[in-house]
Scaffold this motif. Structure first.
Motif, PDB file in Angstrom:
ATOM      1  N   LEU A 183     -26.760  12.769  50.202  1.00 15.80           N
ATOM      2  CA  LEU A 183     -25.813  11.905  50.920  1.00 15.80           C
ATOM      3  C   LEU A 183     -25.165  10.923  49.935  1.00 15.80           C
ATOM      4  CD1 LEU A 183     -24.557  10.811  53.570  1.00 15.80           C
ATOM      5  CD2 LEU A 183     -26.599   9.386  53.839  1.00 15.80           C
ATOM      6  N   ALA A 184     -25.968  10.373  49.035  1.00 14.31           N
ATOM      7  CA  ALA A 184     -25.438   9.434  48.028  1.00 14.31           C
ATOM      8  C   ALA A 184     -24.352  10.140  47.203  1.00 14.31           C
ATOM      9  CB  ALA A 184     -26.557   8.943  47.116  1.00 14.31           C
ATOM     10  N   ALA A 185     -24.634  11.400  46.824  1.00 12.90           N
ATOM     11  CA  ALA A 185     -23.662  12.140  46.017  1.00 12.90           C
ATOM     12  C   ALA A 185     -22.374  12.369  46.817  1.00 12.90           C
ATOM     13  CB  ALA A 185     -24.267  13.463  45.570  1.00 12.90           C
ATOM     14  N   GLU A 186     -22.523  12.702  48.097  1.00 11.89           N
ATOM     15  CA  GLU A 186     -21.343  12.958  48.934  1.00 11.89           C
ATOM     16  C   GLU A 186     -20.482  11.693  49.046  1.00 11.89           C
ATOM     17  OE1 GLU A 186     -22.360  14.363  52.880  1.00 11.89           O
ATOM     18  OE2 GLU A 186     -20.264  14.153  53.559  1.00 11.89           O
ATOM     19  N   VAL A 187     -21.142  10.564  49.295  1.00  7.31           N
ATOM     20  CA  VAL A 187     -20.410   9.301  49.440  1.00  7.31           C
ATOM     21  C   VAL A 187     -19.726   8.934  48.116  1.00  7.31           C
ATOM     22  CG1 VAL A 187     -20.725   6.807  49.805  1.00  7.31           C
ATOM     23  CG2 VAL A 187     -21.835   8.442  51.345  1.00  7.31           C
ATOM     24  N   LEU A 188     -20.437   9.145  46.993  1.00 11.30           N
ATOM     25  CA  LEU A 188     -19.857   8.800  45.691  1.00 11.30           C
ATOM     26  C   LEU A 188     -18.689   9.733  45.328  1.00 11.30           C
ATOM     27  CD1 LEU A 188     -23.122   7.851  43.749  1.00 11.30           C
ATOM     28  CD2 LEU A 188     -21.280   6.291  44.409  1.00 11.30           C
ATOM     29  N   GLU A 189     -18.765  10.967  45.805  1.00  7.64           N
ATOM     30  CA  GLU A 189     -17.629  11.886  45.565  1.00  7.64           C
ATOM     31  C   GLU A 189     -16.404  11.445  46.360  1.00  7.64           C
ATOM     32  OE1 GLU A 189     -18.342  16.072  45.884  1.00  7.64           O
ATOM     33  OE2 GLU A 189     -19.858  16.005  44.296  1.00  7.64           O
ATOM     34  N   LEU A 190     -16.646  11.061  47.604  1.00 11.97           N
ATOM     35  CA  LEU A 190     -15.521  10.568  48.428  1.00 11.97           C
ATOM     36  C   LEU A 190     -14.921   9.311  47.798  1.00 11.97           C
ATOM     37  CD1 LEU A 190     -17.028  11.126  51.988  1.00 11.97           C
ATOM     38  CD2 LEU A 190     -14.923  12.168  51.116  1.00 11.97           C
ATOM     39  N   MET A 191     -15.818   8.476  47.269  1.00 13.73           N
ATOM     40  CA  MET A 191     -15.372   7.234  46.635  1.00 13.73           C
ATOM     41  C   MET A 191     -14.464   7.548  45.432  1.00 13.73           C
ATOM     42  SD  MET A 191     -18.121   4.392  45.532  1.00 13.73           S
ATOM     43  CE  MET A 191     -18.938   4.040  47.052  1.00 13.73           C
ATOM     44  N   ALA A 192     -14.909   8.489  44.601  1.00 15.12           N
ATOM     45  CA  ALA A 192     -14.136   8.869  43.409  1.00 15.12           C
ATOM     46  C   ALA A 192     -12.770   9.412  43.840  1.00 15.12           C
ATOM     47  CB  ALA A 192     -14.899   9.898  42.592  1.00 15.12           C
ATOM     48  N   GLN A 193     -12.802  10.222  44.905  1.00 15.85           N
ATOM     49  CA  GLN A 193     -11.549  10.780  45.428  1.00 15.85           C
ATOM     50  C   GLN A 193     -10.640   9.659  45.914  1.00 15.85           C
ATOM     51  OE1 GLN A 193     -12.260  14.260  47.959  1.00 15.85           O
ATOM     52  NE2 GLN A 193     -10.749  13.392  49.377  1.00 15.85           N
ATOM     53  N   GLY A 194     -11.212   8.721  46.666  1.00 20.39           N
ATOM     54  CA  GLY A 194     -10.435   7.586  47.188  1.00 20.39           C
ATOM     55  C   GLY A 194      -9.868   6.719  46.077  1.00 20.39           C
ATOM     56  N   LEU A 195     -10.555   6.706  44.945  1.00 18.58           N
ATOM     57  CA  LEU A 195     -10.082   5.909  43.799  1.00 18.58           C
ATOM     58  C   LEU A 195      -9.056   6.677  42.963  1.00 18.58           C
ATOM     59  CD1 LEU A 195     -13.462   4.346  42.584  1.00 18.58           C
ATOM     60  CD2 LEU A 195     -11.460   3.049  43.346  1.00 18.58           C
ATOM     61  N   GLY A 196      -8.785   7.914  43.371  1.00 24.25           N
ATOM     62  CA  GLY A 196      -7.790   8.724  42.667  1.00 24.25           C
ATOM     63  C   GLY A 196      -8.309   9.359  41.384  1.00 24.25           C
ATOM     64  N   MET A 197      -9.620   9.498  41.264  1.00 26.11           N
ATOM     65  CA  MET A 197     -10.189  10.109  40.059  1.00 26.11           C
ATOM     66  C   MET A 197      -9.961  11.621  40.078  1.00 26.11           C
ATOM     67  SD  MET A 197     -11.668   7.781  38.313  1.00 26.11           S
ATOM     68  CE  MET A 197     -10.896   6.294  38.854  1.00 26.11           C
ATOM     69  N   LYS A 198      -9.580  12.163  38.929  1.00 26.44           N
ATOM     70  CA  LYS A 198      -9.419  13.625  38.841  1.00 26.44           C
ATOM     71  C   LYS A 198     -10.792  14.284  38.897  1.00 26.44           C
ATOM     72  CE  LYS A 198      -5.067  14.431  36.529  1.00 26.44           C
ATOM     73  NZ  LYS A 198      -4.831  13.406  35.482  1.00 26.44           N
ATOM     74  N   GLN A 199     -11.746  13.658  38.217  1.00 28.88           N
ATOM     75  CA  GLN A 199     -13.092  14.225  38.133  1.00 28.88           C
ATOM     76  C   GLN A 199     -13.885  13.774  39.361  1.00 28.88           C
ATOM     77  OE1 GLN A 199     -14.922  13.189  34.369  1.00 28.88           O
ATOM     78  NE2 GLN A 199     -16.869  14.033  35.100  1.00 28.88           N
ATOM     79  N   ARG A 200     -14.047  14.665  40.302  1.00 28.03           N
ATOM     80  CA  ARG A 200     -14.673  14.315  41.578  1.00 28.03           C
ATOM     81  C   ARG A 200     -16.122  13.842  41.443  1.00 28.03           C
ATOM     82  NH1 ARG A 200     -13.717  15.287  47.211  1.00 28.03           N
ATOM     83  NH2 ARG A 200     -15.781  15.762  48.002  1.00 28.03           N
ATOM     84  N   ASP A 201     -16.801  14.329  40.399  1.00 26.89           N
ATOM     85  CA  ASP A 201     -18.217  13.968  40.274  1.00 26.89           C
ATOM     86  C   ASP A 201     -18.455  12.828  39.280  1.00 26.89           C
ATOM     87  OD1 ASP A 201     -17.825  15.162  37.835  1.00 26.89           O
ATOM     88  OD2 ASP A 201     -19.544  16.521  37.979  1.00 26.89           O
ATOM     89  N   ILE A 202     -17.390  12.107  38.951  1.00 26.81           N
ATOM     90  CA  ILE A 202     -17.526  11.072  37.909  1.00 26.81           C
ATOM     91  C   ILE A 202     -18.560   9.996  38.293  1.00 26.81           C
ATOM     92  CG2 ILE A 202     -15.573   9.592  38.660  1.00 26.81           C
ATOM     93  CD1 ILE A 202     -14.942   9.620  35.482  1.00 26.81           C
ATOM     94  N   LEU A 203     -18.678   9.719  39.577  1.00 28.72           N
ATOM     95  CA  LEU A 203     -19.678   8.731  40.020  1.00 28.72           C
ATOM     96  C   LEU A 203     -20.963   9.414  40.487  1.00 28.72           C
ATOM     97  CD1 LEU A 203     -17.291   6.370  42.061  1.00 28.72           C
ATOM     98  CD2 LEU A 203     -18.320   5.888  39.827  1.00 28.72           C
TER      99      LEU A 203
END
Ligand code: GA4
Length: 330
Positions: free
Chosen positions: A148-168
């Motif tokens: 769940l933490a990974a899913e939320v952090l991926e959404l966060m990265a996406q919301g921040l406009g990061m190209k790399q979805r798994d950066i967080l």
């Protein structure tokens, strides 16, 4: 004031009671099954550093199973529980929080989760037959929450406009990510009710890690500080998870996200049981703002530290200290 016998200088402070049931209605609720949750998470982290997630896919049975194991443990006689202590770093703790004299109306089990398979969650301090059912509930729960933490952090990265979805998310999903887990029990305190007082369960602090995911039984007491410093009570919801942005996330976003200050106050009427997952990066990871978030001036507000250094410094601080000050450039 509740005074601990040894040493006598440590006191759990009484907090002025708030209006009964003055719950804050502004906690952002993010439905993970709907489009737009990525942007909503970013807004929530900017404003509060805190939000609640629903439709998270973790079964109620799993939450209830671990809660039941925790209740079983906390119901043991005190001398049995003490055998699982002290928390250094894994183990049982009672009233004393951390190594520097902080206290609260709480007992807990703290687990350091290392890179090896989840079966290695160190429960050596627990006795059979409690240990095996406890271990299986813990392992199952922790691996669901880590995802769940990974899913939320991926959404966060996406919301921040990061190209790399798994950066967080890779920070908490790596082999050597530094993960912790705690089960807190805030026992009832009937005399408080008579006095109409509140007691500090867990004193105010921010979490040093990237992200914390909290679930508690249906009891109140959890409070967060808003931007203006005022405290508000979060309405309990035992079927949802509450997410805190931690100090590391504040640094990674160059201060755009808030590491939320939070605490637990207890009015003594109902026993509160909470379970919290703390997602930290690998020890040698240098904590520095993501380049894409540095803005026009390309200036970081923070000095560079590895997670191991920051954690070491955090463990030398008092609970309520502003640990991020160590990171700030002057
Ligand atoms: C706060 C977040 C986690 O609960 C924790 C806590 C840790 C502890 O209880 O041992 C600390 C606290 C937390 C931050 C400052 C230090 C360390 C108590 C304390 C006074 C397990 C963590 O990682 O940091």
């Amino acid at each position: 004031m509740v005074v601990l016998a040894n040493p006598p200088t440590e006191q759990i402070s009484i907090i002025k009671p708030q209006k009964p049931h003055a719950y804050f209605s502004g906690v952002p609720v993010i439905d993970l099954s709907t489009p737009g949750s990525d942007a909503a998470i970013v807004r929530a982290c900017e404003e509060f550093g805190f939000f609640k997630v629903t439709n998270h896919g973790v079964s109620k049975e799993l939450m209830a199973k671990l809660e039941a194991e925790a209740v079983k443990f906390f119901s043991l006689p005190q001398f049995e529980k003490e055998k699982a202590g002290p928390p250094n770093p894994s183990g049982y703790g009672n009233k004393r929080i951390g190594p520097n004299g902080d206290v609260g109306w709480v007992e807990y089990l703290l687990f350091e989760i290392n890179s090896k398979p989840m079966s290695s969650v160190s429960l050596a301090f627990l006795r059979e037959p409690l240990a095996s059912s406890f271990r299986s509930a813990l392992n199952e729960y922790i691996s669901a929450i880590r995802n769940l933490a990974a899913e939320v952090l991926e959404l966060m990265a996406q919301g921040l406009g990061m190209k790399q979805r798994d950066i967080l998310s890779k920070l908490v999903m790596s082999q050597d990510s530094d993960l912790m887990f705690r089960l807190n029990h805030y026992p009832p305190c009937p005399v408080l009710k008579e006095l109409n007082c509140n007691l500090t369960g867990f004193g105010e602090h921010t979490d040093p890690q990237v992200i914390s995911i909290l679930r508690s039984n249906n009891s109140n007491g959890f409070q967060i500080a808003l931007k203006d410093g005022g405290w508000v009570s979060v309405p309990p919801d035992q079927d949802s998870f509450f997410i805190n942005a931690g100090d590391t996330l504040q640094v990674l976003t160059n201060g755009r996200f808030r590491s939320v200050r939070h605490r637990v106050v207890t009015n003594g009427s109902k026993s509160r049981v909470s379970m919290i997952f703390f997602g930290g990066p690998p020890p040698n990871k240098i904590i520095t703002p993501l380049p894409q978030l540095l803005g026009e001036e390309k200036k970081s507000r923070y000095i560079e530290l590895t997670w191991a250094d920051y954690k070491k410094a955090a463990y030398k601080s008092r609970l309520a200290d502003n640990r991020l000050a160590l990171f700030e450039k002057h």
